[in-house]
Motif scaffolding. Structure first.
Motif, PDB file in Angstrom:
ATOM      1  N   GLN A  49       0.826  -1.202   0.000  1.00 22.50           N
ATOM      2  CA  GLN A  49       0.000   0.000   0.000  1.00 22.50           C
ATOM      3  C   GLN A  49       0.869   1.264   0.000  1.00 22.50           C
ATOM      4  O   GLN A  49       0.580   2.255   0.661  1.00 22.50           O
ATOM      5  CB  GLN A  49      -0.973  -0.022   1.185  1.00 22.50           C
ATOM      6  CG  GLN A  49      -1.903  -1.233   1.168  1.00 22.50           C
ATOM      7  CD  GLN A  49      -2.951  -1.229   2.248  1.00 22.50           C
ATOM      8  OE1 GLN A  49      -3.316  -0.184   2.779  1.00 22.50           O
ATOM      9  NE2 GLN A  49      -3.472  -2.410   2.573  1.00 22.50           N
ATOM     10  N   THR A 113      -2.883   4.912   8.472  1.00 19.50           N
ATOM     11  CA  THR A 113      -4.006   4.504   7.626  1.00 19.50           C
ATOM     12  C   THR A 113      -3.645   3.161   7.001  1.00 19.50           C
ATOM     13  O   THR A 113      -2.479   2.878   6.733  1.00 19.50           O
ATOM     14  CB  THR A 113      -4.283   5.526   6.500  1.00 19.50           C
ATOM     15  OG1 THR A 113      -3.100   5.670   5.684  1.00 19.50           O
ATOM     16  CG2 THR A 113      -4.658   6.888   7.083  1.00 19.50           C
ATOM     17  N   GLN A 115      -5.658  -0.165   4.488  1.00 20.86           N
ATOM     18  CA  GLN A 115      -6.824  -0.845   3.941  1.00 20.86           C
ATOM     19  C   GLN A 115      -6.763  -2.304   4.384  1.00 20.86           C
ATOM     20  O   GLN A 115      -6.089  -3.131   3.778  1.00 20.86           O
ATOM     21  CB  GLN A 115      -6.841  -0.750   2.414  1.00 20.86           C
ATOM     22  CG  GLN A 115      -8.026  -1.456   1.750  1.00 20.86           C
ATOM     23  CD  GLN A 115      -9.358  -0.866   2.135  1.00 20.86           C
ATOM     24  OE1 GLN A 115      -9.536   0.351   2.083  1.00 20.86           O
ATOM     25  NE2 GLN A 115     -10.304  -1.703   2.523  1.00 20.86           N
ATOM     26  N   TYR A 116      -7.451  -2.609   5.493  1.00 19.18           N
ATOM     27  CA  TYR A 116      -7.405  -3.963   6.031  1.00 19.18           C
ATOM     28  C   TYR A 116      -8.313  -4.899   5.242  1.00 19.18           C
ATOM     29  O   TYR A 116      -9.464  -4.568   4.932  1.00 19.18           O
ATOM     30  CB  TYR A 116      -7.845  -3.975   7.495  1.00 19.18           C
ATOM     31  CG  TYR A 116      -6.759  -3.581   8.469  1.00 19.18           C
ATOM     32  CD1 TYR A 116      -5.793  -4.508   8.865  1.00 19.18           C
ATOM     33  CD2 TYR A 116      -6.696  -2.295   8.977  1.00 19.18           C
ATOM     34  CE1 TYR A 116      -4.789  -4.159   9.752  1.00 19.18           C
ATOM     35  CE2 TYR A 116      -5.699  -1.933   9.871  1.00 19.18           C
ATOM     36  CZ  TYR A 116      -4.752  -2.862  10.258  1.00 19.18           C
ATOM     37  OH  TYR A 116      -3.754  -2.517  11.134  1.00 19.18           O
ATOM     38  N   SER A 117      -7.773  -6.068   4.942  1.00 25.96           N
ATOM     39  CA  SER A 117      -8.588  -7.153   4.385  1.00 25.96           C
ATOM     40  C   SER A 117      -7.916  -8.456   4.791  1.00 25.96           C
ATOM     41  O   SER A 117      -6.711  -8.505   5.048  1.00 25.96           O
ATOM     42  CB  SER A 117      -8.685  -7.065   2.855  1.00 25.96           C
ATOM     43  OG  SER A 117      -7.435  -7.369   2.249  1.00 25.96           O
ATOM     44  N   GLU A 120      -5.241  -9.227   2.341  1.00 28.79           N
ATOM     45  CA  GLU A 120      -3.993  -8.504   2.602  1.00 28.79           C
ATOM     46  C   GLU A 120      -3.168  -9.200   3.678  1.00 28.79           C
ATOM     47  O   GLU A 120      -1.968  -9.433   3.509  1.00 28.79           O
ATOM     48  CB  GLU A 120      -4.312  -7.066   3.027  1.00 28.79           C
ATOM     49  CG  GLU A 120      -3.135  -6.268   3.565  1.00 28.79           C
ATOM     50  CD  GLU A 120      -2.191  -5.763   2.496  1.00 28.79           C
ATOM     51  OE1 GLU A 120      -0.983  -5.668   2.765  1.00 28.79           O
ATOM     52  OE2 GLU A 120      -2.670  -5.468   1.376  1.00 28.79           O
ATOM     53  N   ASN A 237      -6.725   1.512  14.485  1.00 30.99           N
ATOM     54  CA  ASN A 237      -6.445   0.236  13.839  1.00 30.99           C
ATOM     55  C   ASN A 237      -7.430  -0.835  14.290  1.00 30.99           C
ATOM     56  O   ASN A 237      -7.877  -1.662  13.491  1.00 30.99           O
ATOM     57  CB  ASN A 237      -5.006  -0.194  14.134  1.00 30.99           C
ATOM     58  CG  ASN A 237      -3.998   0.450  13.202  1.00 30.99           C
ATOM     59  OD1 ASN A 237      -3.710  -0.061  12.123  1.00 30.99           O
ATOM     60  ND2 ASN A 237      -3.457   1.579  13.617  1.00 30.99           N
ATOM     61  N   LEU A 240     -10.635  -0.315  12.396  1.00 32.99           N
ATOM     62  CA  LEU A 240     -10.524  -0.767  11.006  1.00 32.99           C
ATOM     63  C   LEU A 240     -10.634  -2.286  10.905  1.00 32.99           C
ATOM     64  O   LEU A 240     -11.250  -2.815   9.970  1.00 32.99           O
ATOM     65  CB  LEU A 240      -9.186  -0.307  10.415  1.00 32.99           C
ATOM     66  CG  LEU A 240      -9.001   1.193  10.194  1.00 32.99           C
ATOM     67  CD1 LEU A 240      -7.574   1.494   9.756  1.00 32.99           C
ATOM     68  CD2 LEU A 240      -9.996   1.734   9.170  1.00 32.99           C
ATOM     69  N   ASP A 243     -14.232  -3.478  11.223  1.00 27.82           N
ATOM     70  CA  ASP A 243     -14.949  -3.325   9.955  1.00 27.82           C
ATOM     71  C   ASP A 243     -14.585  -4.461   9.000  1.00 27.82           C
ATOM     72  O   ASP A 243     -15.448  -4.986   8.293  1.00 27.82           O
ATOM     73  CB  ASP A 243     -14.617  -1.967   9.332  1.00 27.82           C
ATOM     74  CG  ASP A 243     -15.535  -1.632   8.164  1.00 27.82           C
ATOM     75  OD1 ASP A 243     -16.711  -1.284   8.424  1.00 27.82           O
ATOM     76  OD2 ASP A 243     -15.090  -1.731   7.000  1.00 27.82           O
ATOM     77  N   MET A 244     -13.310  -4.843   8.986  1.00 23.25           N
ATOM     78  CA  MET A 244     -12.864  -5.964   8.152  1.00 23.25           C
ATOM     79  C   MET A 244     -13.612  -7.242   8.530  1.00 23.25           C
ATOM     80  O   MET A 244     -14.130  -7.964   7.670  1.00 23.25           O
ATOM     81  CB  MET A 244     -11.361  -6.159   8.330  1.00 23.25           C
ATOM     82  CG  MET A 244     -10.795  -7.417   7.686  1.00 23.25           C
ATOM     83  SD  MET A 244      -9.016  -7.678   8.025  1.00 23.25           S
ATOM     84  CE  MET A 244      -9.079  -8.140   9.774  1.00 23.25           C
ATOM     85  N   GLN A 248     -16.379  -8.849   5.795  1.00 24.08           N
ATOM     86  CA  GLN A 248     -15.690  -9.807   4.928  1.00 24.08           C
ATOM     87  C   GLN A 248     -15.880 -11.249   5.413  1.00 24.08           C
ATOM     88  O   GLN A 248     -14.920 -11.933   5.763  1.00 24.08           O
ATOM     89  CB  GLN A 248     -14.203  -9.469   4.861  1.00 24.08           C
ATOM     90  CG  GLN A 248     -13.916  -8.094   4.288  1.00 24.08           C
ATOM     91  CD  GLN A 248     -12.442  -7.748   4.312  1.00 24.08           C
ATOM     92  OE1 GLN A 248     -11.573  -8.620   4.283  1.00 24.08           O
ATOM     93  NE2 GLN A 248     -12.138  -6.471   4.365  1.00 24.08           N
TER      94      GLN A 248
END
Length: 333
Positions: A49, A113, A115-117, A120, A237, A240, A243-244, A248
């Protein structure tokens, strides 16, 4: 009046106990550099990222190496440290044990920042294994680590020799019944956390109201961060990753898992995301691991279910002997 007086004294004693516990908290920095893990920690550079991060991990090589390895993936409210007794037991059996802290957790980097998935995190874990020269391994995941382990097995079936899921979350799709909350909501929730609140959550959801002093270690690890002036970064964190987890689900893809799989389920577990956001009637239907374990075993081909009665979310902490015996048996096959 006598009953009221006794109750008042009880509350005073509980308050004093809480203050005494909180006063024992150790200030912890962002990457737990002032907290010792059970084995030496190394760092793997993760370039993703458009930024550079450090992924902490333990790599334990036994003297009597049996040629097999196992990766232990931690849950959301934990880090690699809570695998200490599991590492020791597997090391004695000759297994090489790799224990990473995912980005945003434990001793690893805490991004401003990110983008958690699960894809990833699985990709980062695969890069670590490539760096270590590990081509095939068992993947064991607990809680959130179970969701990650399942995603890893789906993405890298050629690497996943065997899969072990210990009370994984995500065995049901909570967004079907829980109203979506923006990341800011989760962040505000994290910012309100206290030692007493963390302990109360774990006591109810993990241990069914039965507390042992050794459980306090995992409460103090989280609460110690609250003393840090940079706690906002940790809380962000955490939000985030909530939310992941919520958005998901992997439950619909269990049928595609190809690796031999062991499910170790403490049937007393009632962990589920978003319980405070639903009615009491809906809440009673969530996190029923005595049912979810059986349903998951039917969904995953070539899977075996071991249920541990009267044990909650953390079998390897609450009932280690009942956890490690089926694990060693499965690995030896």
């Amino acid at each position: 009046m006598k009953i009221k007086y006794i109750f008042t004294i009880f509350l005073m004693l509980m308050s004093s106990f809480s203050f005494a516990q909180e006063s024992k908290l150790q200030w912890l920095d962002l990457t737990l550099s002032n907290y010792d893990y059970p084995y030496a920690v190394k760092y793997f550079p993760v370039n993703t990222q458009q930024k550079k991060f450090k992924m902490a991990y333990m790599d334990i090589n036994p003297i009597n190496n049996n040629g097999h390895s196992i990766v232990l993936l931690h849950g959301k409210n934990f880090n690699g440290a809570y695998w200490g007794t599991t590492i020791n037991a597997l090391k004695k059996e000759g297994y090489r044990v790799i224990v990473p802290d995912q980005i945003g957790f434990g001793k690893s980097s805490k991004p401003e920042t990110f983008q958690y998935s699960f894809q990833e995190l699985a990709g980062n874990t695969k890069s670590l294994l490539d760096f270590l020269g590990i081509k095939k391994t068992t993947i064991l995941g607990h809680s959130m680590g179970g969701m990650l382990a399942a995603r890893f097995a789906l993405m890298y079936p050629e690497t996943t020799e065997k899969l072990v899921l210990e009370n994984p979350i995500g065995l049901e799709d909570w967004k079907l019944v829980v109203p979506y909350q923006k990341i800011d909501w989760w962040y505000n929730l994290e910012m309100k956390k206290t030692y007493e609140g963390i302990k109360a959550y774990q006591l109810e959801n993990y241990y069914d109201g039965k507390w042992k002093e050794e459980y306090g270690e995992w409460v103090r690890l989280l609460a110690g961060w609250n003393l840090n002036s940079d706690y906002k970064k940790i809380a962000w964190n955490a939000a985030l990753t909530y939310d992941m987890i919520f958005t998901q689900p992997v439950v619909y893809e269990f049928k595609n898992i190809k690796s031999p799989t062991l499910l170790i389920i403490g049937t007393r577990d009632r962990t589920a995301l978003g319980k405070p956001l639903v009615s009491e009637d809906v809440r009673k239907t969530m996190g029923l691991y005595n049912k979810l374990g059986k349903a998951t075993q039917k969904a995953i081909p070539n899977s075996t279910l071991v249920e541990i009665e009267n044990i909650g979310h953390l079998p390897h902490i609450e009932s280690f002997d009942k956890f490690i015996a089926p694990l060693k048996s499965f690995l030896a096959k």
